[in-house]
Motif scaffolding. Structure first.
Motif, PDB file in Angstrom:
ATOM      1  N   VAL A 258      14.755 -17.420 -16.233  1.00  0.00           N
ATOM      2  CA  VAL A 258      13.750 -18.457 -16.029  1.00  0.00           C
ATOM      3  C   VAL A 258      13.630 -19.340 -17.267  1.00  0.00           C
ATOM      4  N   ASP A 259      13.140 -20.553 -17.044  1.00  0.00           N
ATOM      5  CA  ASP A 259      12.954 -21.508 -18.132  1.00  0.00           C
ATOM      6  C   ASP A 259      11.618 -21.325 -18.841  1.00  0.00           C
ATOM      7  N   LEU A 260      10.633 -20.819 -18.125  1.00  0.00           N
ATOM      8  CA  LEU A 260       9.325 -20.534 -18.686  1.00  0.00           C
ATOM      9  C   LEU A 260       8.630 -19.510 -17.814  1.00  0.00           C
ATOM     10  N   ILE A 261       7.582 -18.901 -18.355  1.00  0.00           N
ATOM     11  CA  ILE A 261       6.807 -17.913 -17.604  1.00  0.00           C
ATOM     12  C   ILE A 261       5.349 -18.332 -17.614  1.00  0.00           C
TER      13      ILE A 261
ATOM     14  N   MET B 286       3.745  -8.614 -22.518  1.00  0.00           N
ATOM     15  CA  MET B 286       4.872  -9.534 -22.373  1.00  0.00           C
ATOM     16  C   MET B 286       5.161 -10.335 -23.638  1.00  0.00           C
ATOM     17  N   VAL B 287       4.166 -10.483 -24.506  1.00  0.00           N
ATOM     18  CA  VAL B 287       4.296 -11.336 -25.693  1.00  0.00           C
ATOM     19  C   VAL B 287       5.518 -11.000 -26.549  1.00  0.00           C
ATOM     20  N   PRO B 288       5.771  -9.749 -26.920  1.00  0.00           N
ATOM     21  CA  PRO B 288       6.953  -9.483 -27.763  1.00  0.00           C
ATOM     22  C   PRO B 288       8.266  -9.918 -27.108  1.00  0.00           C
ATOM     23  N   LEU B 289       8.357  -9.783 -25.799  1.00  0.00           N
ATOM     24  CA  LEU B 289       9.586 -10.162 -25.095  1.00  0.00           C
ATOM     25  C   LEU B 289       9.806 -11.674 -25.119  1.00  0.00           C
ATOM     26  N   VAL B 290       8.751 -12.440 -24.843  1.00  0.00           N
ATOM     27  CA  VAL B 290       8.917 -13.894 -24.814  1.00  0.00           C
ATOM     28  C   VAL B 290       9.136 -14.451 -26.217  1.00  0.00           C
ATOM     29  N   GLU B 291       8.490 -13.862 -27.190  1.00  0.00           N
ATOM     30  CA  GLU B 291       8.688 -14.316 -28.567  1.00  0.00           C
ATOM     31  C   GLU B 291      10.127 -14.050 -29.010  1.00  0.00           C
ATOM     32  N   LYS B 292      10.646 -12.881 -28.675  1.00  0.00           N
ATOM     33  CA  LYS B 292      12.012 -12.532 -29.068  1.00  0.00           C
ATOM     34  C   LYS B 292      13.043 -13.424 -28.368  1.00  0.00           C
ATOM     35  N   SER B 293      12.795 -13.725 -27.084  1.00  0.00           N
ATOM     36  CA  SER B 293      13.760 -14.505 -26.311  1.00  0.00           C
ATOM     37  C   SER B 293      13.602 -16.009 -26.489  1.00  0.00           C
TER      38      SER B 293
ATOM     39  N   LEU C   5      -2.534 -16.883 -18.309  1.00  0.00           N
ATOM     40  CA  LEU C   5      -3.739 -17.254 -17.579  1.00  0.00           C
ATOM     41  C   LEU C   5      -4.921 -16.382 -17.976  1.00  0.00           C
ATOM     42  N   ALA C   6      -4.693 -15.420 -18.845  1.00  0.00           N
ATOM     43  CA  ALA C   6      -5.770 -14.538 -19.311  1.00  0.00           C
ATOM     44  C   ALA C   6      -6.574 -15.252 -20.399  1.00  0.00           C
ATOM     45  N   GLY C   7      -7.741 -14.708 -20.730  1.00  0.00           N
ATOM     46  CA  GLY C   7      -8.643 -15.447 -21.577  1.00  0.00           C
ATOM     47  C   GLY C   7      -8.842 -14.991 -23.010  1.00  0.00           C
ATOM     48  N   ALA C   8      -8.408 -13.825 -23.382  1.00  0.00           N
ATOM     49  CA  ALA C   8      -8.729 -13.301 -24.720  1.00  0.00           C
ATOM     50  C   ALA C   8      -8.091 -14.125 -25.831  1.00  0.00           C
ATOM     51  N   VAL C   9      -8.816 -14.288 -26.913  1.00  0.00           N
ATOM     52  CA  VAL C   9      -8.336 -15.076 -28.045  1.00  0.00           C
ATOM     53  C   VAL C   9      -7.148 -14.407 -28.743  1.00  0.00           C
ATOM     54  N   VAL C  10      -7.012 -13.092 -28.635  1.00  0.00           N
ATOM     55  CA  VAL C  10      -5.903 -12.375 -29.265  1.00  0.00           C
ATOM     56  C   VAL C  10      -4.543 -12.874 -28.752  1.00  0.00           C
ATOM     57  N   ILE C  11      -4.545 -13.511 -27.596  1.00  0.00           N
ATOM     58  CA  ILE C  11      -3.300 -14.034 -27.019  1.00  0.00           C
ATOM     59  C   ILE C  11      -2.700 -15.125 -27.912  1.00  0.00           C
ATOM     60  N   VAL C  12      -3.550 -15.925 -28.511  1.00  0.00           N
ATOM     61  CA  VAL C  12      -3.054 -17.054 -29.307  1.00  0.00           C
ATOM     62  C   VAL C  12      -3.433 -16.986 -30.783  1.00  0.00           C
ATOM     63  N   GLU C  13      -4.171 -15.970 -31.169  1.00  0.00           N
ATOM     64  CA  GLU C  13      -4.520 -15.787 -32.576  1.00  0.00           C
ATOM     65  C   GLU C  13      -4.095 -14.406 -33.023  1.00  0.00           C
ATOM     66  N   PRO C  14      -3.172 -14.302 -33.975  1.00  0.00           N
ATOM     67  CA  PRO C  14      -2.590 -15.418 -34.701  1.00  0.00           C
ATOM     68  C   PRO C  14      -1.657 -16.249 -33.809  1.00  0.00           C
TER      69      PRO C  14
ATOM     70  N   LYS D 282       1.364 -17.953 -32.136  1.00  0.00           N
ATOM     71  CA  LYS D 282       2.726 -17.514 -31.849  1.00  0.00           C
ATOM     72  C   LYS D 282       3.526 -18.734 -31.410  1.00  0.00           C
ATOM     73  N   LYS D 283       4.790 -18.740 -31.687  1.00  0.00           N
ATOM     74  CA  LYS D 283       5.625 -19.912 -31.436  1.00  0.00           C
ATOM     75  C   LYS D 283       5.770 -20.236 -29.952  1.00  0.00           C
ATOM     76  N   PHE D 284       5.870 -19.238 -29.080  1.00  0.00           N
ATOM     77  CA  PHE D 284       6.178 -19.486 -27.671  1.00  0.00           C
ATOM     78  C   PHE D 284       5.069 -19.062 -26.717  1.00  0.00           C
ATOM     79  N   VAL D 285       3.897 -18.719 -27.221  1.00  0.00           N
ATOM     80  CA  VAL D 285       2.814 -18.220 -26.371  1.00  0.00           C
ATOM     81  C   VAL D 285       1.634 -19.184 -26.385  1.00  0.00           C
ATOM     82  N   PHE D 286       1.167 -19.523 -25.181  1.00  0.00           N
ATOM     83  CA  PHE D 286       0.055 -20.437 -24.998  1.00  0.00           C
ATOM     84  C   PHE D 286      -0.885 -19.837 -23.947  1.00  0.00           C
TER      85      PHE D 286
END
Length: 141
Positions: free
Chosen positions: A95-98, A110-117, A124-133, A135-139
Motif C-alpha cells: 500500500v501507498d499509505l495506511i 503499528m507505529v514501529p512498522l510504518v516508521e521502519k518502512s 484515527l485514534a485520539g491520544a497525543v502519544v501517537i504524535v508526541e514525540p 514521528k516522520k511518517f505518523v499523523f
C-alpha cells in the motif's frame, strides 16, 4: 467527522500522486480498523466512511486521473492483530499509505512498522502519544 475523513483521503492521495507514482497504477490505501469487537462502534462507521469516499472520489475520476483502491483488514479490536495486518499491508499488499488504528493501542502497535518502512500512516485514534514525540511518517486526525 465525515468531511474531515473526505479531506484526509483526498489529501493523502493527492500528496502521493504528486510524489510521482506511475499514473496508470491505482493509489493503494491500506486500512486496519476495529470493525468488530469492543471498539466496533467506532471502527464500523470509520470503514463505511472510507469506503464511501473512495467510491465517490473514483466516480469523479480519481486523484489526478488515478483511481483509489482500498485494502482493508478488521483487527477485531485487538492490537496484536492490528500489528500483523499492518505488516501484511506494507509487505504483501504494497500500500501507498495506511489510514486506521481505531484505538490508540492498535495505532501504537503499528507505529514501529510504518516508521521502519516509511509508509505514511494517518491514525484515527485520539491520544497525543501517537504524535508526541513527532514521528516522520505518523499523523493523526
Amino acid at each position: 467527522m465525515k468531511q474531515t475523513m473526505k479531506k484526509l483521503v483526498a489529501g493523502a492521495a493527492l500528496t502521493l500522486a504528486a510524489f510521482g507514482a506511475i499514473a496508470a497504477d491505482p493509489i493503494k490505501i491500506g486500512s486496519v480498523l476495529s470493525v468488530t469487537g469492543p471498539a466496533a462502534f467506532l471502527g464500523d462507521p470509520e470503514l463505511k466512511t472510507l469506503q464511501q469516499y473512495v467510491e465517490d472520489i473514483n466516480k469523479k475520476g480519481g486523484v489526478l486521473g488515478r483511481q483509489l483502491q482500498l485494502v482493508h483488514y478488521d483487527d477485531g479490536s485487538d492490537a496484536n492483530k492490528a500489528n500483523g495486518f499492518a505488516k501484511r499491508l506494507i509487505d504483501d499488499d504494497k500500500v501507498d499509505l495506511i489510514v486506521g488504528g481505531t484505538t490508540t493501542g492498535a495505532t501504537m502497535s503499528m507505529v514501529p512498522l510504518v516508521e521502519k518502512s516509511g509508509t505514511p500512516f494517518i491514525s484515527l485514534a485520539g491520544a497525543v502519544v501517537i504524535v508526541e514525540p513527532v514521528k516522520k511518517f505518523v499523523f493523526k486526525t
